[in-house]
Scaffold this active site. Structure first.
Site, PDB file in Angstrom:
ATOM      1  N   GLY A 224      32.621  23.373  50.067  1.00  0.00           N
ATOM      2  CA  GLY A 224      33.282  22.261  49.382  1.00  0.00           C
ATOM      3  C   GLY A 224      34.097  22.772  48.221  1.00  0.00           C
ATOM      4  O   GLY A 224      33.597  22.889  47.108  1.00  0.00           O
TER       5      GLY A 224
ATOM      6  N   GLY B 202      36.437  21.536  46.376  1.00  0.00           N
ATOM      7  CA  GLY B 202      37.095  20.526  45.557  1.00  0.00           C
ATOM      8  C   GLY B 202      36.880  20.796  44.086  1.00  0.00           C
ATOM      9  O   GLY B 202      36.537  21.917  43.674  1.00  0.00           O
TER      10      GLY B 202
ATOM     11  N   ASN C 270      28.616  10.102  53.342  1.00  0.00           N
ATOM     12  CA  ASN C 270      28.306  11.469  52.931  1.00  0.00           C
ATOM     13  C   ASN C 270      27.082  12.027  53.649  1.00  0.00           C
ATOM     14  O   ASN C 270      26.948  13.249  53.782  1.00  0.00           O
ATOM     15  CB  ASN C 270      28.137  11.539  51.410  1.00  0.00           C
ATOM     16  CG  ASN C 270      29.479  11.652  50.702  1.00  0.00           C
ATOM     17  OD1 ASN C 270      30.495  11.929  51.334  1.00  0.00           O
ATOM     18  ND2 ASN C 270      29.493  11.431  49.402  1.00  0.00           N
TER      19      ASN C 270
ATOM     20  N   THR D 239      26.517  17.398  59.342  1.00  0.00           N
ATOM     21  CA  THR D 239      27.404  18.372  59.975  1.00  0.00           C
ATOM     22  C   THR D 239      27.296  19.733  59.295  1.00  0.00           C
ATOM     23  O   THR D 239      27.196  20.773  59.960  1.00  0.00           O
ATOM     24  CB  THR D 239      28.861  17.875  59.912  1.00  0.00           C
ATOM     25  OG1 THR D 239      28.954  16.622  60.577  1.00  0.00           O
ATOM     26  CG2 THR D 239      29.810  18.867  60.567  1.00  0.00           C
TER      27      THR D 239
ATOM     28  N   PRO E  58      25.141  10.872  47.180  1.00  0.00           N
ATOM     29  CA  PRO E  58      24.051  10.800  46.200  1.00  0.00           C
ATOM     30  C   PRO E  58      23.087  11.966  46.398  1.00  0.00           C
ATOM     31  O   PRO E  58      22.472  12.101  47.456  1.00  0.00           O
ATOM     32  CB  PRO E  58      23.380   9.457  46.502  1.00  0.00           C
ATOM     33  CG  PRO E  58      23.675   9.206  47.947  1.00  0.00           C
ATOM     34  CD  PRO E  58      25.007   9.828  48.226  1.00  0.00           C
TER      35      PRO E  58
ATOM     36  N   ASP F 280      22.345  15.099  33.861  1.00  0.00           N
ATOM     37  CA  ASP F 280      21.948  13.897  33.115  1.00  0.00           C
ATOM     38  C   ASP F 280      21.205  14.282  31.833  1.00  0.00           C
ATOM     39  O   ASP F 280      21.456  13.723  30.754  1.00  0.00           O
ATOM     40  CB  ASP F 280      21.045  13.007  33.969  1.00  0.00           C
ATOM     41  CG  ASP F 280      21.569  12.831  35.375  1.00  0.00           C
ATOM     42  OD1 ASP F 280      21.959  11.712  35.732  1.00  0.00           O
ATOM     43  OD2 ASP F 280      21.573  13.828  36.124  1.00  0.00           O
ATOM     44  N   SER F 281      20.293  15.243  31.968  1.00  0.00           N
ATOM     45  CA  SER F 281      19.510  15.680  30.810  1.00  0.00           C
ATOM     46  C   SER F 281      20.373  16.416  29.802  1.00  0.00           C
ATOM     47  O   SER F 281      20.164  16.300  28.585  1.00  0.00           O
ATOM     48  CB  SER F 281      18.345  16.564  31.274  1.00  0.00           C
ATOM     49  OG  SER F 281      17.465  15.838  32.110  1.00  0.00           O
TER      50      SER F 281
ATOM     51  N   HIS G  19      19.426  10.857  40.142  1.00  0.00           N
ATOM     52  CA  HIS G  19      20.679  11.194  39.469  1.00  0.00           C
ATOM     53  C   HIS G  19      21.580   9.988  39.641  1.00  0.00           C
ATOM     54  O   HIS G  19      22.403   9.902  40.562  1.00  0.00           O
ATOM     55  CB  HIS G  19      21.308  12.436  40.110  1.00  0.00           C
ATOM     56  CG  HIS G  19      22.698  12.734  39.612  1.00  0.00           C
ATOM     57  ND1 HIS G  19      23.010  12.854  38.280  1.00  0.00           N
ATOM     58  CD2 HIS G  19      23.869  12.922  40.291  1.00  0.00           C
ATOM     59  CE1 HIS G  19      24.305  13.107  38.153  1.00  0.00           C
ATOM     60  NE2 HIS G  19      24.844  13.153  39.363  1.00  0.00           N
TER      61      HIS G  19
ATOM     62  N   THR H  44      34.331  13.695  37.555  1.00  0.00           N
ATOM     63  CA  THR H  44      33.595  14.580  36.658  1.00  0.00           C
ATOM     64  C   THR H  44      33.347  15.892  37.391  1.00  0.00           C
ATOM     65  O   THR H  44      32.993  15.891  38.566  1.00  0.00           O
ATOM     66  CB  THR H  44      32.235  13.962  36.248  1.00  0.00           C
ATOM     67  OG1 THR H  44      31.331  14.019  37.369  1.00  0.00           O
ATOM     68  CG2 THR H  44      32.389  12.527  35.814  1.00  0.00           C
TER      69      THR H  44
END
Length: 318
Positions: free
Chosen positions: A12, A14, A99, A105, A125, A152-153, A179, A232
């Site tokens: 990935g 991106g 997703n 896949t 997710p 997150d933390s 998350h 993000t």
């Protein structure tokens, strides 16, 4: 002799994946890097762009290239960031069906390659897709790690440090569970340089309501960033580097990653953000904090939310 050469494959290429890759090569955590993407030109272009750094890095790597799934066979770590991006107004769980199909896949291709190393998942997710990946591949659950609530933390620590006028490195504060929107602030185990947060905020005349507002701001930070710049990626890129480094250097570091619960915290059969020990064999064990009644109830609710989405994901990949 300790191994000093490592290979990382990114699936990935991106914004999230390349932010991780840029962070990793700047920190010098591996010698060889491979980028795989559904759009080969994106992988090749990013590999060439990143290769331009090698002559000036303080810790240069050996090679970086665009590749395919055969490159996974001898990799030490695979990092998966592939998937549809979160859109403005969309929750991470809204993305689950599409997703999950993409993750299935990928998982089948990775398994077919003969990969034996550690898999780290960041596709959203993330809690649900980490489980789907582990179930489809059949890999040892300890060798599959979700990014969990590491980011997150980190957000919570930064925001709390700003409120308390201390450096973020002095703050221990954690979001656990999903998350996403249902993550739980574990205030009972938060501290500033070892002093319990309850004592610290009392001295500073900060209320619990103000702490709860900080929790909400941390949880909603992704929505704010997406509304401002559509995505993000820098924060999660650095957090992924932190997890990968703990694996490659066998740090036995405790991080808020997505590990599979097998009865810990009263829940099982799902991956979610919990404190776990990370080393060369993946996550070795989960540390069980004594949550207070409110935190445990919120954690259970978060796990229930994930279980509903897991059912949707499994239906989507049948």
């Amino acid at each position: 002799m300790k191994k000093t050469s490592n290979k990382i494959v990114l699936i990935g290429a991106g914004a999230v994946g390349t932010s991780f890759m840029y962070s990793a090569i700047n920190q010098g955590i591996a010698s060889d890097y491979v980028l795989i993407d559904a759009f080969p030109q994106a992988a090749e272009g990013n590999a060439l762009d990143l290769a331009d750094t090698i002559a000036v890095l303080p810790n240069p790597f050996t090679s970086i290239k665009a590749g395919d799934y055969s490159d996974c066979a001898d990799a030490d770590v695979i990092v998966i960031t592939a998937g549809l991006p979160q859109k403005e107004g969309e929750t991470r769980l809204d993305m689950v069906a599409a997703n999950a199909v993409i993750m299935k896949t990928i998982a089948l291709e990775v398994k077919k390659s003969g990969f034996k190393g550690i898999s780290i998942i960041a596709s959203n997710p993330v809690d649900v897709l980490t489980l789907i990946y582990q179930e489809v591949t059949g890999f040892d659950q300890h060798k599959v790690i979700g990014s969990g609530t590491t980011l997150d933390s980190s957000r919570l620590r930064r925001l709390l440090a700003e409120k308390l006028s201390v450096g973020p490195e002095s703050v221990d504060a954690f979001l656990a569970g999903e998350h996403g929107d249902s993550s739980v602030a574990v205030w009972s185990h938060a501290s500033v340089m070892g002093q319990p947060i309850s004592k610290y905020i009392a001295d500073k005349k900060i209320t619990q309501a103000e702490l709860d507002k900080i929790r909400d701001e941390a949880v909603n930070m992704a929505y704010k960033i997406i509304s401002l710049k559509r995505a993000t990626f820098y924060g999660i890129g650095v957090c992924l580097t932190r997890i990968v480094k703990a694996v490659l250097r066998n740090e036995r570091a405790t991080l808020m990653v997505g590990a599979k619960l097998n009865g810990e915290y009263g829940n099982k059969d799902l991956f979610t953000g919990v404190p776990a020990i990370i080393g060369e064999n993946g996550w070795s064990s989960i540390i069980e904090w004594d949550l207070n009644d409110f935190e445990q109830a919120q954690f259970n609710k978060s796990c229930e939310t994930l279980s509903t989405s897991i059912t949707k994901a499994r239906e989507a990949i049948k």
